[in-house]
Design an enzyme around this catalytic site. Sequence first.
Site, PDB file in Angstrom:
ATOM      1  N   THR A 185       1.434  -4.004   4.642  1.00 16.90           N
ATOM      2  CA  THR A 185       1.204  -4.289   6.065  1.00 16.90           C
ATOM      3  C   THR A 185       0.592  -5.662   6.328  1.00 16.90           C
ATOM      4  OG1 THR A 185      -0.945  -3.154   5.954  1.00 16.90           O
ATOM      5  CG2 THR A 185       0.964  -1.847   6.656  1.00 16.90           C
TER       6      THR A 185
ATOM      7  N   THR B 221       0.820  -1.215   0.000  1.00 13.91           N
ATOM      8  CA  THR B 221       0.000   0.000   0.000  1.00 13.91           C
ATOM      9  C   THR B 221       0.849   1.257   0.000  1.00 13.91           C
ATOM     10  OG1 THR B 221      -1.880  -1.044   1.094  1.00 13.91           O
ATOM     11  CG2 THR B 221      -1.676   1.325   1.362  1.00 13.91           C
TER      12      THR B 221
END
Length: 334
Positions: free
Chosen positions: A99, A15
Amino acid sequence: MTTKPKVALISTGGTITSLSILGELDVFEYSSTGTRLDAHGMLEKFPQAKTVANVLPVAFDTLLSTAVSFPHWKKLAEVISKLIQEHQDLAGIVILHGTSSMEETAYALNLGLNTSIPVVLTGAQRPASALSTDAGMNIYNAVRLAACPEAQNLGVMICLNDEIQAARDVTKTSNGRLQTFRSPDFGALGHVDGDRIVIYRSPTRRRTPDTEFDLREIAQLPRVDIAYSYAGGDGVAVQAFIAAGARGIVGAAFAPGLLSPEEFIAMEAAVKQGVAVAISSRAGSGRTFAPSKMREAGFIQADNLTPQKTRILLAMALTKTQDRAEIQRMFDTY
């Protein structure tokens, strides 16, 4: 004039590197519709880190963290080793990472690297193209931490949301909130504040560089699967993992480390077939308990490691030994 420290920046994607084609308000569809920047592109987009360090961008695979696995851990270890050899003045290393699996990569590196310089993973909950993205500040803070002399010998760390977490202890706790990474049992190592970096504690468990594992020397990790406990669990998953060739099985057991009757029978049978069984807990906090019945069945206790980290340590342990007592020593040590 004071010379700025040198910090390597490796980008694996995720991301933090994502740019959405849908605009700055997209924090949802970007992973399937957007593009991802490499380390050079990230440094161009967020140049602030260059104010505190001479940042060396390093080419690496750019992918979603759901695609990261052992081959990438091994490649990271090789790249890091080469960087340290080629740059004797290297102060630290920052790895940009998605993540979703960041804690697993961090723990694998914590077990399998051989370096005392700071290795810091960071990511973002909002893509680089989003309004109020956390990407820029997380990169800036991670570079500050990697360049910090006080961060040496702390093992691999994760730095997001101004917090410093130990690779062994940290886990992702929220799907979308910025304060997602937490160390439930012991808390953060410290904070990256606006004026300075403050370290409050140091890990005590073995870690890089004091480790018997070396990712560079492992050709392949043995298959280790995770069986999740739930009401009515019948052990069929355990049997399927054995049939698929698992050399190890992790029980994500009921708290504080108990299995359903059928699961227990299946796990006990697995041990008799030569499969290493380690008992973790789905609770996410606290040590697993080992009543006599569990010990007599030959199960390894995973201490307070989460199931996903138990899987990594068990797989690495199985590259060294099949002996249950020796593997238990490793779980009691790392």
